[in-house]
Motif scaffolding. Structure first.
Motif, PDB file in Angstrom:
ATOM      1  N   ALA A  41       0.849  -1.193   0.000  1.00 47.09           N
ATOM      2  CA  ALA A  41       0.000   0.000   0.000  1.00 47.09           C
ATOM      3  C   ALA A  41       0.885   1.243   0.000  1.00 47.09           C
ATOM      4  O   ALA A  41       2.074   1.174   0.331  1.00 47.09           O
ATOM      5  N   PHE A  42       0.272   2.375  -0.367  1.00 45.20           N
ATOM      6  CA  PHE A  42       1.021   3.631  -0.453  1.00 45.20           C
ATOM      7  C   PHE A  42       0.203   4.759   0.171  1.00 45.20           C
ATOM      8  O   PHE A  42      -1.005   4.857  -0.044  1.00 45.20           O
ATOM      9  N   VAL A  43       0.890   5.608   0.956  1.00 48.41           N
ATOM     10  CA  VAL A  43       0.288   6.854   1.429  1.00 48.41           C
ATOM     11  C   VAL A  43       0.440   7.879   0.310  1.00 48.41           C
ATOM     12  O   VAL A  43       1.559   8.177  -0.123  1.00 48.41           O
ATOM     13  N   MET A  44      -0.693   8.420  -0.147  1.00 49.24           N
ATOM     14  CA  MET A  44      -0.685   9.306  -1.304  1.00 49.24           C
ATOM     15  C   MET A  44      -0.734  10.783  -0.920  1.00 49.24           C
ATOM     16  O   MET A  44      -0.303  11.637  -1.693  1.00 49.24           O
TER      17      MET A  44
ATOM     18  N   MET B 180      -9.353  16.224  12.851  1.00 47.54           N
ATOM     19  CA  MET B 180      -9.479  15.062  11.989  1.00 47.54           C
ATOM     20  C   MET B 180      -8.636  15.251  10.719  1.00 47.54           C
ATOM     21  O   MET B 180      -8.765  16.268  10.026  1.00 47.54           O
ATOM     22  N   ILE B 181      -7.788  14.262  10.429  1.00 40.22           N
ATOM     23  CA  ILE B 181      -6.848  14.367   9.307  1.00 40.22           C
ATOM     24  C   ILE B 181      -7.049  13.165   8.389  1.00 40.22           C
ATOM     25  O   ILE B 181      -6.514  12.075   8.640  1.00 40.22           O
ATOM     26  N   PRO B 182      -7.829  13.301   7.307  1.00 40.07           N
ATOM     27  CA  PRO B 182      -8.066  12.175   6.392  1.00 40.07           C
ATOM     28  C   PRO B 182      -6.839  11.936   5.490  1.00 40.07           C
ATOM     29  O   PRO B 182      -6.453  12.801   4.711  1.00 40.07           O
ATOM     30  N   VAL B 183      -6.259  10.750   5.601  1.00 37.66           N
ATOM     31  CA  VAL B 183      -5.073  10.392   4.820  1.00 37.66           C
ATOM     32  C   VAL B 183      -5.492   9.426   3.712  1.00 37.66           C
ATOM     33  O   VAL B 183      -6.144   8.414   3.974  1.00 37.66           O
ATOM     34  N   THR B 184      -5.104   9.722   2.487  1.00 37.45           N
ATOM     35  CA  THR B 184      -5.458   8.890   1.343  1.00 37.45           C
ATOM     36  C   THR B 184      -4.469   7.743   1.198  1.00 37.45           C
ATOM     37  O   THR B 184      -3.252   7.954   1.152  1.00 37.45           O
TER      38      THR B 184
ATOM     39  N   GLY C  94      -8.459   4.291  -0.680  1.00 40.53           N
ATOM     40  CA  GLY C  94      -9.279   4.402   0.521  1.00 40.53           C
ATOM     41  C   GLY C  94      -8.750   5.502   1.415  1.00 40.53           C
ATOM     42  O   GLY C  94      -7.929   6.329   0.991  1.00 40.53           O
ATOM     43  N   GLU C  95      -9.189   5.488   2.666  1.00 41.24           N
ATOM     44  CA  GLU C  95      -8.877   6.601   3.568  1.00 41.24           C
ATOM     45  C   GLU C  95      -8.758   6.103   4.999  1.00 41.24           C
ATOM     46  O   GLU C  95      -9.547   5.277   5.449  1.00 41.24           O
ATOM     47  N   ILE C  96      -7.751   6.606   5.698  1.00 47.40           N
ATOM     48  CA  ILE C  96      -7.605   6.407   7.138  1.00 47.40           C
ATOM     49  C   ILE C  96      -7.568   7.789   7.774  1.00 47.40           C
ATOM     50  O   ILE C  96      -6.765   8.643   7.370  1.00 47.40           O
ATOM     51  N   VAL C  97      -8.425   8.019   8.763  1.00 49.41           N
ATOM     52  CA  VAL C  97      -8.520   9.333   9.388  1.00 49.41           C
ATOM     53  C   VAL C  97      -7.748   9.337  10.699  1.00 49.41           C
ATOM     54  O   VAL C  97      -8.125   8.683  11.676  1.00 49.41           O
ATOM     55  N   LEU C  98      -6.626  10.060  10.719  1.00 48.31           N
ATOM     56  CA  LEU C  98      -5.880  10.274  11.961  1.00 48.31           C
ATOM     57  C   LEU C  98      -6.555  11.374  12.766  1.00 48.31           C
ATOM     58  O   LEU C  98      -7.188  12.274  12.207  1.00 48.31           O
TER      59      LEU C  98
END
Length: 354
Positions: free
Chosen positions: A216-219, A232-236, A273-277
């Motif tokens: 996977a890759f953080v975009m 809230m920080i949505p990370v793609t 997708g998305e992970i929210v920090l």
């Protein structure tokens, strides 16, 4: 007393084991320790893992659960008391947003290669094998260098699959540095073996590394926003494989000060997708400012016994978040969960304080 001691140790280990295996979100990262050795000596290098401490006192958890009476030696109750106090202090912050309170925090060097100075040539001299980091990601090369009190005349080196002992790459150099390029099919755990020619003889240094084909890759990130006491920080994320992912990143102010480690888990499907920090107001100290994310770590967690953790990589080294107005956040303190309260009560029970 021997029987009572056995019962004590069994209960303590069982209770603490449950606590540690509950997979709390902000556990301190293991310092990736490398092994380097001469032909006749090999030892592991590692660092202690300090826990983040808060400078406040926590609210006493309320619970009606009755715990059994156990006879505990006084020396052990003192140790349990220290653990309980540390855990109680940590509960001022949510597990997904823990403060970084020391420049020596292991959160700041999550992929550090731990060098060890080792004796060579029957212990008469010493040498150190240096790598930039412990975990490399395909198609990265693996550069290294050797430092020694002796002049280095050249090196011959190889990379081996630790499990199968098969050689996956090799090379040589007339200098004190080298580089190898594992292929995409290389296994995760590799051992670097370097035969160094010194004035007066030769010796072998080894180091274990992790070589990963990213899953996977953080975009990047979407615009951050506030929600009650959290920023809230949505990370793609672009995932090559579906699964349960854990993302960890350090939050920095624009002056370079590390503030907190942010951690979140999310099930992702294949594709984007998305992970929210989330950064809780308690770690921001009520200060407005411009913030950024660094030191990103992405893991695809094991889904079944025997399945290895897999890793992703960030395609951006630093993510700028822009300015935060802390007045937009609620100032409500974090409320520990019932599970966290029970864990604290258990620790205090072992310390004779509950």
């Amino acid at each position: 007393m021997k029987k009572a001691g056995t019962v004590l140790i069994t209960m303590a280990l069982a209770g603490l084991g449950v606590w540690l295996l509950e997979d709390t979100e902000a556990e301190a990262p293991l310092q990736e320790s490398a092994v380097m050795a001469s032909d006749n000596q090999r030892k592991a290098a590692s660092e202690p893992q300090p826990l983040p401490l808060a400078k406040q006192s926590a609210t006493e958890p309320n619970t009606n659960e009755t715990l059994p009476v156990v006879e505990i030696p006084e020396a052990m109750t003192a140790q349990f008391s220290i653990v309980a106090q540390t855990f109680e202090q940590e509960l001022h912050y949510p597990p997904y947003s823990q403060p970084i309170l020391s420049a020596d925090s292991p959160y700041l060097t999550p992929n550090r290669f731990a060098e060890v100075e080792m004796p060579v040539l029957d212990g008469k001299e010493s040498a150190v094998l240096f790598l930039d980091k412990y975990r490399f990601f395909y198609p990265e090369p693996v550069p290294f260098k050797v430092k020694s009190s002796l002049p280095i005349l050249g090196m011959r080196y190889s990379l081996f699959d630790i499990a199968s002992r098969e050689e996956v790459a090799r090379g040589n150099s007339d200098w004190a540095s080298g580089e190898m390029q594992p292929d995409e099919s290389s296994s995760t755990q590799l051992r670097l073996k370097v035969t160094v020619r010194f004035e007066g003889g030769s010796d072998v240094l080894t180091a274990d590394i992790n070589y990963v084909n990213p899953v996977a890759f953080v975009m990047g990130v979407q615009p951050a926003y506030t929600q009650q006491a959290d920023w809230m920080i949505p990370v793609t994320i672009d995932a090559k494989k579906a699964g349960l992912y854990r993302l960890r990143a350090n939050l920095y102010r624009d002056d370079g000060t590390p503030i907190a480690v942010l951690t979140e888990k999310q099930k992702l499907s294949e594709g984007q997708g998305e992970i929210v920090l989330k950064a809780h107001q308690s770690v921001l100290s009520g200060k407005n400012g411009v913030y950024s994310l660094k030191d990103l770590q992405l893991e695809r967690m094991s889904g079944r016994p025997g399945e290895e953790t897999q890793y992703g990589v960030s395609k951006v080294g630093q993510i700028e978040l822009g300015e935060l107005d802390v007045d937009a956040l609620s100032d409500l303190p974090y409320q520990p969960s019932e599970q966290e309260r029970q864990q604290l009560q258990f620790l205090k029970h072992l310390a004779g304080e509950a």
